[in-house]
Design a protein around this motif. Structure first.
Motif, PDB file in Angstrom:
ATOM      1  N   ALA A 114       0.823  -1.210   0.000  1.00 27.50           N
ATOM      2  CA  ALA A 114       0.000   0.000   0.000  1.00 27.50           C
ATOM      3  C   ALA A 114       0.859   1.263   0.000  1.00 27.50           C
ATOM      4  O   ALA A 114       0.351   2.364   0.222  1.00 27.50           O
ATOM      5  N   ILE A 115       2.150   1.104  -0.251  1.00 26.56           N
ATOM      6  CA  ILE A 115       3.054   2.255  -0.331  1.00 26.56           C
ATOM      7  C   ILE A 115       2.668   3.117  -1.537  1.00 26.56           C
ATOM      8  O   ILE A 115       2.460   2.596  -2.634  1.00 26.56           O
ATOM      9  N   ASN A 116       2.573   4.436  -1.327  1.00 27.41           N
ATOM     10  CA  ASN A 116       2.266   5.314  -2.459  1.00 27.41           C
ATOM     11  C   ASN A 116       3.289   6.430  -2.665  1.00 27.41           C
ATOM     12  O   ASN A 116       3.200   7.191  -3.619  1.00 27.41           O
ATOM     13  N   ILE A 117       4.265   6.532  -1.739  1.00 26.56           N
ATOM     14  CA  ILE A 117       5.344   7.511  -1.870  1.00 26.56           C
ATOM     15  C   ILE A 117       6.639   6.799  -1.499  1.00 26.56           C
ATOM     16  O   ILE A 117       6.724   6.154  -0.451  1.00 26.56           O
ATOM     17  N   ALA A 118       7.661   6.923  -2.354  1.00 22.86           N
ATOM     18  CA  ALA A 118       8.946   6.286  -2.048  1.00 22.86           C
ATOM     19  C   ALA A 118      10.088   7.216  -2.454  1.00 22.86           C
ATOM     20  O   ALA A 118      10.031   7.875  -3.491  1.00 22.86           O
ATOM     21  N   PHE A 119      11.127   7.247  -1.611  1.00 21.11           N
ATOM     22  CA  PHE A 119      12.245   8.159  -1.800  1.00 21.11           C
ATOM     23  C   PHE A 119      13.544   7.408  -2.085  1.00 21.11           C
ATOM     24  O   PHE A 119      13.810   6.356  -1.506  1.00 21.11           O
ATOM     25  N   THR A 120      14.347   7.999  -2.950  1.00 20.85           N
ATOM     26  CA  THR A 120      15.674   7.474  -3.247  1.00 20.85           C
ATOM     27  C   THR A 120      16.703   8.345  -2.513  1.00 20.85           C
ATOM     28  O   THR A 120      16.342   9.148  -1.665  1.00 20.85           O
ATOM     29  N   ILE A 121      17.981   8.199  -2.885  1.00 21.49           N
ATOM     30  CA  ILE A 121      19.010   9.130  -2.403  1.00 21.49           C
ATOM     31  C   ILE A 121      19.672   9.789  -3.611  1.00 21.49           C
ATOM     32  O   ILE A 121      20.850  10.169  -3.558  1.00 21.49           O
TER      33      ILE A 121
END
Length: 304
Positions: A220-227
């Motif tokens: 249910a993840i809808n926002i994900a961040f990288t580096i």
């Protein structure tokens, strides 16, 4: 008069050339002003990433609380708004104005606790902390009691950093059901905190297309961040959003310099201001050429 000896034909030619130059100068100054104004007013949305905040940093990703506050003070001086994480998704979808920044921490380490509290107590900044599910209550990591205290009393916003501190591509290669594991960790943390956790930061910033498919289809993840360094724009893929990661003395990537110099103030906005200044000077020069053209015209009329 100096122009009295000039042939009327030459005078007329000079008049036409001067008028044409005026047109070029005015048109160029207007275009430059519009472009410069657009750069100077271009909205910014940036996310900063910090890790351990310690008295005596030894690792590139460590910093002191004093240095962290210096970065915050510079951002405030340069008119950045510290956004409420609750507003982030709306800004991402609907757009935003001005300069905006959000502060995040990865791993959920004990060494981040005081910094999170200070940011809220001194600046009213809500931090985002991404937790490793299997590290909670372990030595050097936050306890669930601390996490709940930060959420309640310091308005800390929590996301998931995975169940394990292992690269997602390696977990897939080792045969783990990444989507199922991530969703279980997300669901467990949501129940513990009494809120729906839907943000993720990839451990080590590591992902590929298979990882994205697992996260998009099985969680249910809808926002994900990288580096990966860079500002965030409306329309960016919400599952691979950029963050500026703090690293001191990183001469290869100059990440710390990006935080301190590219954002403070933004290079493109400074270029916009310079372009506006140049456009005004060019416009004023155009006016001086227009006055010269009028003078030539009077001379032409006096000769007729």
């Amino acid at each position: 008069m100096p122009n009295a000896t000039i042939n009327p034909k030459q005078l007329k030619s000079k008049y036409v050339i001067t008028l044409f130059l005026c047109f070029i100068l005015f048109a160029g100054s207007i275009v430059a002003f519009i472009h410069g104004y657009g750069l100077a007013k271009k909205p910014i949305l940036a996310v900063l990433l910090f890790h351990e905040v310690v008295p005596n940093p030894e690792k590139p990703w460590e910093t002191t609380e004093e240095h962290l506050e210096q970065i915050i003070d510079k951002l405030i001086f340069n008119k950045y708004n510290f956004i409420d994480p609750e507003r982030f998704e709306d800004m991402l979808n609907k757009g935003f104005e001005g300069r905006n920044v959000m502060i995040t921490f990865d791993d959920g380490l004990e060494k981040e606790i005081n910094a999170v509290k200070t940011l809220y107590e001194k600046y009213k900044i809500r931090s985002v902390v991404f937790l490793l599910e299997d590290k909670i209550n372990k030595p050097e990591y936050m306890t669930m009691e601390t996490i709940q205290d930060l959420a309640k009393n310091y308005k800390t916003f929590f996301g998931l950093h995975g169940r394990y501190h292992e690269k997602y591509t390696e977990q897939l290669a080792n045969g783990r059901n990444l989507g199922q594991i991530t969703e279980e960790a997300r669901s467990n943390l949501s129940k513990e905190l009494g809120t729906s956790i839907k943000w993720l930061s990839f451990p080590f910033g590591d992902y590929n297309q298979r990882v994205l498919e697992e996260i998009k289809t099985k969680t249910a993840i809808n926002i994900a961040f990288t580096i990966e360094s860079g500002n965030i724009n409306v329309g960016d893929d919400p599952m691979v959003l950029n963050r500026y990661m703090y690293q001191a003395n990183d001469t290869e990537n100059k990440v710390d310099e990006k935080i301190n110099y590219s954002l403070l103030p933004p290079e493109e906005q400074e270029n916009g201001k310079l372009l506006i200044t140049i456009s005004v000077l060019v416009f004023m020069f155009g006016i001086s050429r227009l006055l010269l053209a009028l003078k030539i015209r009077r001379n032409l009329c006096s000769q007729n």
